[in-house]
Design a protein around this motif. Structure first.
Motif, PDB file in Angstrom:
ATOM      1  N   UNK A   5       5.665  29.372  10.861  1.00 38.18           N
ATOM      2  CA  UNK A   5       5.785  28.242   9.937  1.00 38.18           C
ATOM      3  C   UNK A   5       4.409  27.655   9.645  1.00 38.18           C
ATOM      4  N   UNK A   6       3.611  27.465  10.704  1.00 36.61           N
ATOM      5  CA  UNK A   6       2.266  26.939  10.524  1.00 36.61           C
ATOM      6  C   UNK A   6       1.394  27.909   9.740  1.00 36.61           C
ATOM      7  N   UNK A   7       1.594  29.191   9.954  1.00 38.27           N
ATOM      8  CA  UNK A   7       0.858  30.179   9.164  1.00 38.27           C
ATOM      9  C   UNK A   7       1.216  30.042   7.690  1.00 38.27           C
ATOM     10  N   UNK A   8       2.493  29.879   7.397  1.00 35.08           N
ATOM     11  CA  UNK A   8       2.912  29.701   6.013  1.00 35.08           C
ATOM     12  C   UNK A   8       2.280  28.480   5.367  1.00 35.08           C
ATOM     13  N   UNK A   9       2.160  27.391   6.131  1.00 32.04           N
ATOM     14  CA  UNK A   9       1.518  26.190   5.600  1.00 32.04           C
ATOM     15  C   UNK A   9       0.045  26.446   5.308  1.00 32.04           C
ATOM     16  N   UNK A  10      -0.626  27.137   6.223  1.00 33.32           N
ATOM     17  CA  UNK A  10      -2.043  27.444   5.994  1.00 33.32           C
ATOM     18  C   UNK A  10      -2.214  28.295   4.743  1.00 33.32           C
ATOM     19  N   UNK A  11      -1.370  29.299   4.582  1.00 32.88           N
ATOM     20  CA  UNK A  11      -1.477  30.169   3.425  1.00 32.88           C
ATOM     21  C   UNK A  11      -1.299  29.389   2.128  1.00 32.88           C
ATOM     22  N   UNK A  13      -1.727  26.001   1.720  1.00 35.66           N
ATOM     23  CA  UNK A  13      -2.733  24.960   1.547  1.00 35.66           C
ATOM     24  C   UNK A  13      -4.131  25.526   1.327  1.00 35.66           C
ATOM     25  N   UNK A  14      -4.383  26.737   1.805  1.00 34.62           N
ATOM     26  CA  UNK A  14      -5.732  27.289   1.722  1.00 34.62           C
ATOM     27  C   UNK A  14      -5.995  28.009   0.411  1.00 34.62           C
ATOM     28  N   UNK A  15      -4.954  28.238  -0.378  1.00 35.38           N
ATOM     29  CA  UNK A  15      -5.189  28.799  -1.697  1.00 35.38           C
ATOM     30  C   UNK A  15      -4.803  30.248  -1.882  1.00 35.38           C
ATOM     31  N   UNK A  16      -3.873  30.780  -1.083  1.00 36.82           N
ATOM     32  CA  UNK A  16      -3.363  32.118  -1.376  1.00 36.82           C
ATOM     33  C   UNK A  16      -2.701  32.088  -2.749  1.00 36.82           C
ATOM     34  N   UNK A  17      -3.093  33.002  -3.598  1.00 38.81           N
ATOM     35  CA  UNK A  17      -2.615  32.976  -4.983  1.00 38.81           C
ATOM     36  C   UNK A  17      -1.230  33.597  -5.102  1.00 38.81           C
ATOM     37  N   UNK A  18      -0.239  32.834  -5.532  1.00 35.06           N
ATOM     38  CA  UNK A  18       1.074  33.433  -5.778  1.00 35.06           C
ATOM     39  C   UNK A  18       0.958  34.554  -6.804  1.00 35.06           C
ATOM     40  N   UNK A  19       1.669  35.636  -6.551  1.00 37.12           N
ATOM     41  CA  UNK A  19       1.683  36.811  -7.421  1.00 37.12           C
ATOM     42  C   UNK A  19       0.355  37.571  -7.401  1.00 37.12           C
ATOM     43  N   UNK A  40       6.689  38.552   6.826  1.00 34.64           N
ATOM     44  CA  UNK A  40       7.551  37.790   5.917  1.00 34.64           C
ATOM     45  C   UNK A  40       6.873  36.515   5.435  1.00 34.64           C
ATOM     46  N   UNK A  41       6.072  35.868   6.306  1.00 34.68           N
ATOM     47  CA  UNK A  41       5.343  34.677   5.885  1.00 34.68           C
ATOM     48  C   UNK A  41       4.311  35.026   4.815  1.00 34.68           C
ATOM     49  N   UNK A  42       3.643  36.158   4.979  1.00 29.74           N
ATOM     50  CA  UNK A  42       2.651  36.599   4.001  1.00 29.74           C
ATOM     51  C   UNK A  42       3.317  36.926   2.666  1.00 29.74           C
ATOM     52  N   UNK A  43       4.418  37.665   2.728  1.00 33.32           N
ATOM     53  CA  UNK A  43       5.131  38.006   1.496  1.00 33.32           C
ATOM     54  C   UNK A  43       5.702  36.752   0.831  1.00 33.32           C
ATOM     55  N   UNK A  44       6.140  35.800   1.641  1.00 36.73           N
ATOM     56  CA  UNK A  44       6.655  34.561   1.078  1.00 36.73           C
ATOM     57  C   UNK A  44       5.579  33.784   0.346  1.00 36.73           C
ATOM     58  N   UNK A  45       4.369  33.766   0.894  1.00 35.72           N
ATOM     59  CA  UNK A  45       3.274  33.064   0.238  1.00 35.72           C
ATOM     60  C   UNK A  45       2.868  33.753  -1.059  1.00 35.72           C
ATOM     61  N   UNK A  46       2.954  35.078  -1.086  1.00 32.60           N
ATOM     62  CA  UNK A  46       2.564  35.839  -2.277  1.00 32.60           C
ATOM     63  C   UNK A  46       3.628  35.777  -3.370  1.00 32.60           C
ATOM     64  N   UNK A  47       4.878  35.623  -2.984  1.00 31.90           N
ATOM     65  CA  UNK A  47       5.947  35.606  -3.971  1.00 31.90           C
ATOM     66  C   UNK A  47       6.375  36.996  -4.382  1.00 31.90           C
ATOM     67  N   UNK A 226      -8.859  28.093   9.196  1.00 32.09           N
ATOM     68  CA  UNK A 226      -7.882  27.397  10.006  1.00 32.09           C
ATOM     69  C   UNK A 226      -7.838  28.038  11.371  1.00 32.09           C
ATOM     70  N   UNK A 227      -6.747  27.838  12.079  1.00 35.88           N
ATOM     71  CA  UNK A 227      -6.598  28.394  13.420  1.00 35.88           C
ATOM     72  C   UNK A 227      -5.141  28.762  13.648  1.00 35.88           C
TER      73      UNK A 227
END
Length: 254
Positions: A5-11, A13-19, A40-47, A226-227
């Protein structure tokens, strides 16, 4: 921060570009995180239109790599000959990439994953651009202009160092191919087609010994940090990082 969950927040807030396109180097050992949850957190951030890429290198398929030398350590010369004669050939659909960590293996074995065909420096990816970015990886080009790295650069990919440092930043190898003057070349050896079928090819002589120092010089304004579970997480755009590394290496590598 701890947990997926915290990884998803970092992704987010830090500017991972959707798509967008994101290449990830990760070390999950000791974090308590499951590779599937991180994937799954990475794929969720990417969309749904984003593409996740990981290195799926098989460094063991060599006569000179550190991984290969570790495998034959303690063997007699005859035992080494027998080992080389029976070494399995690289199979993009089946050969594991144990040195790349749990996340890379998780992505490689996920349903729908695509893997490039280089017998030593393949990549694996999930997402709609996976085949486009990883197709036609020249078997005589490890990480240069005819490899997925050049396509990731053109695609304006981002890079995530997840609990690892710049010493494993594969993108800096693309910079090695672009330095002026060009780097020297050397012979590489690997098994392809069938067990014990060793082939040789010539390519740029790669050297990652200064990658950590290059990362330390990378301007802080092009990074988000982040950490996760006690180790640093760094996100940055590939293009400026490769351009920076190329310029710096051209200054002192001769």
């Amino acid at each position: 921060m701890t947990g997926s969950h915290e990884l998803g927040l970092f992704l987010k807030e830090s500017g991972v570009r959707p798509n967008g396109v994101l290449m990830v180097h990760a070390s999950l050992g000791g974090s308590g995180l499951r590779a599937t949850a991180v994937r799954d957190a990475l794929l969720g951030a990417l969309g749904p239109d984003g593409t996740l890429v990981v290195p799926a290198f098989t460094q063991e398929n060599s006569r000179t790599s550190r991984a290969y030398r570790a495998l034959i350590a303690g063997m007699t010369e005859r035992e080494q000959e027998q080992y080389r004669a029976s070494m399995p050939a690289f199979d993009p659909g089946a050969t594991p990439c144990p040195a790349m960590g749990m996340l890379a293996e998780c992505v490689r074995t996920s349903a729908g994953a695509v893997r490039s065909s280089h017998p030593q420096t393949s990549f694996a990816a999930l997402g709609p651009r996976a085949a486009e970015l990883l197709g036609d990886h020249d078997p005589q080009c490890l990480l240069g202009e005819r490899s997925p790295l050049a396509r990731l650069y053109d695609a304006d990919a981002q890079i995530l160092l997840l609990r690892v440092g710049f010493e494993v930043c594969t993108a800096f190898h693309l910079a090695e191919y672009r330095t002026t003057p060009p780097r020297p070349r050397r012979m590489y050896h690997c098994v392809v087609g069938e067990p014990g079928n060793w082939v040789s090819y010539e390519d740029t002589s790669l050297n990652d010994s200064d990658f950590a120092a290059l990362g330390a010089e990378l301007p802080p304004e092009v990074q988000a940090r982040g950490e996760l579970a006690g180790r640093r997480v760094t996100l940055f755009d590939m293009r400026p990082a490769v351009d920076f590394a190329c310029a710096r290496m051209s200054e002192y590598r001769h």
